[in-house]
Motif scaffolding. Structure first.
Motif, mmCIF file in Angstrom:
data_model
loop_
_atom_site.group_PDB
_atom_site.id
_atom_site.type_symbol
_atom_site.label_atom_id
_atom_site.label_comp_id
_atom_site.label_asym_id
_atom_site.label_seq_id
_atom_site.Cartn_x
_atom_site.Cartn_y
_atom_site.Cartn_z
ATOM 1 N N PRO A 254 0.803 -1.232 0.000
ATOM 2 C CA PRO A 254 0.000 0.000 0.000
ATOM 3 C C PRO A 254 0.831 1.275 0.000
ATOM 4 O O PRO A 254 0.306 2.352 -0.286
ATOM 5 N N ALA A 255 2.110 1.168 0.313
ATOM 6 C CA ALA A 255 2.950 2.374 0.327
ATOM 7 C C ALA A 255 3.065 3.000 -1.056
ATOM 8 O O ALA A 255 3.364 4.197 -1.178
ATOM 9 N N TRP A 256 2.839 2.223 -2.097
ATOM 10 C CA TRP A 256 3.037 2.710 -3.458
ATOM 11 C C TRP A 256 1.709 2.784 -4.234
ATOM 12 O O TRP A 256 1.697 2.702 -5.449
ATOM 13 N N ASP A 257 0.597 2.958 -3.507
ATOM 14 C CA ASP A 257 -0.714 2.956 -4.150
ATOM 15 C C ASP A 257 -0.868 4.068 -5.181
ATOM 16 O O ASP A 257 -1.445 3.854 -6.255
ATOM 17 N N GLN A 258 -0.352 5.240 -4.895
ATOM 18 C CA GLN A 258 -0.497 6.353 -5.841
ATOM 19 C C GLN A 258 0.267 6.062 -7.133
ATOM 20 O O GLN A 258 -0.260 6.257 -8.234
ATOM 21 N N ASP A 259 1.511 5.590 -7.010
ATOM 22 C CA ASP A 259 2.292 5.228 -8.199
ATOM 23 C C ASP A 259 1.619 4.089 -8.946
ATOM 24 O O ASP A 259 1.602 4.065 -10.184
ATOM 25 N N ARG A 260 1.067 3.139 -8.188
ATOM 26 C CA ARG A 260 0.416 1.984 -8.802
ATOM 27 C C ARG A 260 -0.838 2.382 -9.572
ATOM 28 O O ARG A 260 -1.143 1.817 -10.622
ATOM 29 N N VAL A 267 -1.404 0.328 -18.068
ATOM 30 C CA VAL A 267 -1.229 -1.088 -18.420
ATOM 31 C C VAL A 267 -2.424 -1.952 -18.040
ATOM 32 O O VAL A 267 -2.461 -3.132 -18.394
ATOM 33 N N GLY A 268 -3.389 -1.416 -17.288
ATOM 34 C CA GLY A 268 -4.540 -2.201 -16.884
ATOM 35 C C GLY A 268 -4.429 -2.682 -15.448
ATOM 36 O O GLY A 268 -3.439 -2.454 -14.754
ATOM 37 N N ALA A 289 5.589 3.643 -18.736
ATOM 38 C CA ALA A 289 4.837 3.677 -17.478
ATOM 39 C C ALA A 289 5.445 2.736 -16.445
ATOM 40 O O ALA A 289 5.581 3.088 -15.268
ATOM 41 N N VAL A 290 5.827 1.518 -16.875
ATOM 42 C CA VAL A 290 6.433 0.560 -15.951
ATOM 43 C C VAL A 290 7.795 1.064 -15.499
ATOM 44 O O VAL A 290 8.152 0.961 -14.310
ATOM 45 N N GLN A 291 8.551 1.623 -16.413
ATOM 46 C CA GLN A 291 9.873 2.151 -16.052
ATOM 47 C C GLN A 291 9.743 3.314 -15.068
ATOM 48 O O GLN A 291 10.516 3.403 -14.097
#
Length: 336
Positions: A254-260, A267-268, A289-291
């Motif tokens: 959950p720490a990276w929810d905004q980036d995710r 990417v879906g 986007a993944v990079q």
């Protein structure tokens, strides 16, 4: 098994020692034609060349992907010299002599940790195993020799078409080998379904932090615990994971929810690694986007790891020193 001691022939008054092997046009031939002597001499030379070139390819900074492929091609050319002669005599020991420098170059080309397996490194770098390339060179050579013997004059387009056909066969055989990888399973199983597209893509290059996300070798609790840099594999960024790995960071933490959320918008919703890799090879926008996600998240994870290194009393958490570590530190975010 070997000639008598001090055995020699005298030809025209010149004494020629009789040995177990002889060098002819740069290839060492032995009495059993297993080319063990050839690879015994070749391995140190190729490894030395690979070691010299890898110093020009640091994981952070350094040359671009095209230049890294060029350096890898230099070592490949040294290793595959005379391949049509010895391609059918690759014993396990000879094969190991080819794989060691290839793994070294592929790891540097992909900007990965040196703990990455041969299969994962070669897949990420798009480097077909050199023993398969040796068979391709041998098949092409003997096909051309047969055509010339029959009086055919081959056009450059025919040769290029045959080469492409043999290369495609090598990729198919490589894909079959990757069905049961000995290591790096997560990475291999993600790339293998789209291996042809991965090799032929015209967009996207690997970065140090993107490779960490794809390989699982990087600033993750599970990996750091495995190599003895962390006392446990817990995730330091959330309370619900006792075994942090790259997939946890990519899909769950959950720490990276905004980036995710930004990543999912491109990417879906399916963030399993095979689905992510498929999107990456399909479009440059998805690759970017993944990079971007990997760079943003891993930079912050590295900064947090440095804080833990500075505040921990455990010997295994002490920060390493040395020239390469200092150079690496220049590319990191300042501690928060």
């Amino acid at each position: 098994r070997k000639p008598p001691a001090d055995a020699s022939l005298t030809v025209g008054g010149v004494s020629i020692a009789i040995k177990q092997s002889m060098r002819y046009l740069g290839i060492v031939l032995d009495g059993r034609w297993n080319f063990g002597a050839h690879f015994a001499e070749l391995a140190p030379r190729v490894t030395t060349a690979a070691g010299a070139l890898t110093r020009l390819m640091p994981n952070l900074g350094g040359p671009e992907a095209s230049c890294r492929r060029l350096y890898m091609g230099v070592v490949r050319s040294i290793a595959l010299y005379g391949a049509p002669v010895w391609a059918d005599a690759l014993s396990r020991q000879n094969l190991a002599s080819l794989r060691r420098p290839q793994r070294l170059m592929a790891t540097r080309a992909a900007r990965g940790y040196r703990t990455i397996s041969f299969e994962a490194a070669s897949v990420l770098a798009g480097s077909i195993p050199w023993d398969l390339e040796a068979k391709t060179l041998a098949s092409l050579f003997f096909w051309r020799e047969e055509a010339v013997a029959q009086g055919h004059r081959l056009a450059p387009r025919e040769i290029a078409g045959r080469r492409n056909e043999l290369c495609q066969r090598s990729i198919e055989e490589w894909s079959q080998r990757l069905e049961q990888p000995t290591a790096g399973r997560r990475t291999v199983e993600a790339v293998r379904p789209v291996l042809g597209q991965w090799l032929a893509r015209q967009h996207g290059s690997l970065t140090y932090r993107l490779t960490q996300m794809l390989s699982g070798h990087g600033c993750f609790g599970g990996y750091l615990c495995l190599i003895g840099r962390e006392p446990s594999a817990v995730c330091h960024h959330c309370d619900g994971c006792a075994d942090e790995d790259a997939q946890h960071t990519l899909e769950v933490c959950p720490a990276w929810d905004q980036d995710r959320a930004e990543l999912r918008a491109v990417v879906g919703d399916d963030l399993s690694l095979p689905a992510v890799v498929r999107q990456m090879v399909d479009s440059e926008r998805s690759w970017t986007a993944v990079q971007t996600f990997a760079e943003s998240v891993m930079l912050r994870k590295e900064a947090a790891e440095r804080v833990r290194e500075d505040t921990s009393d455990l010997p295994i958490r002490r920060r390493r020193t040395g020239r390469r570590r200092r150079a690496y530190a220049l590319h990191l975010l300042p501690p928060q």
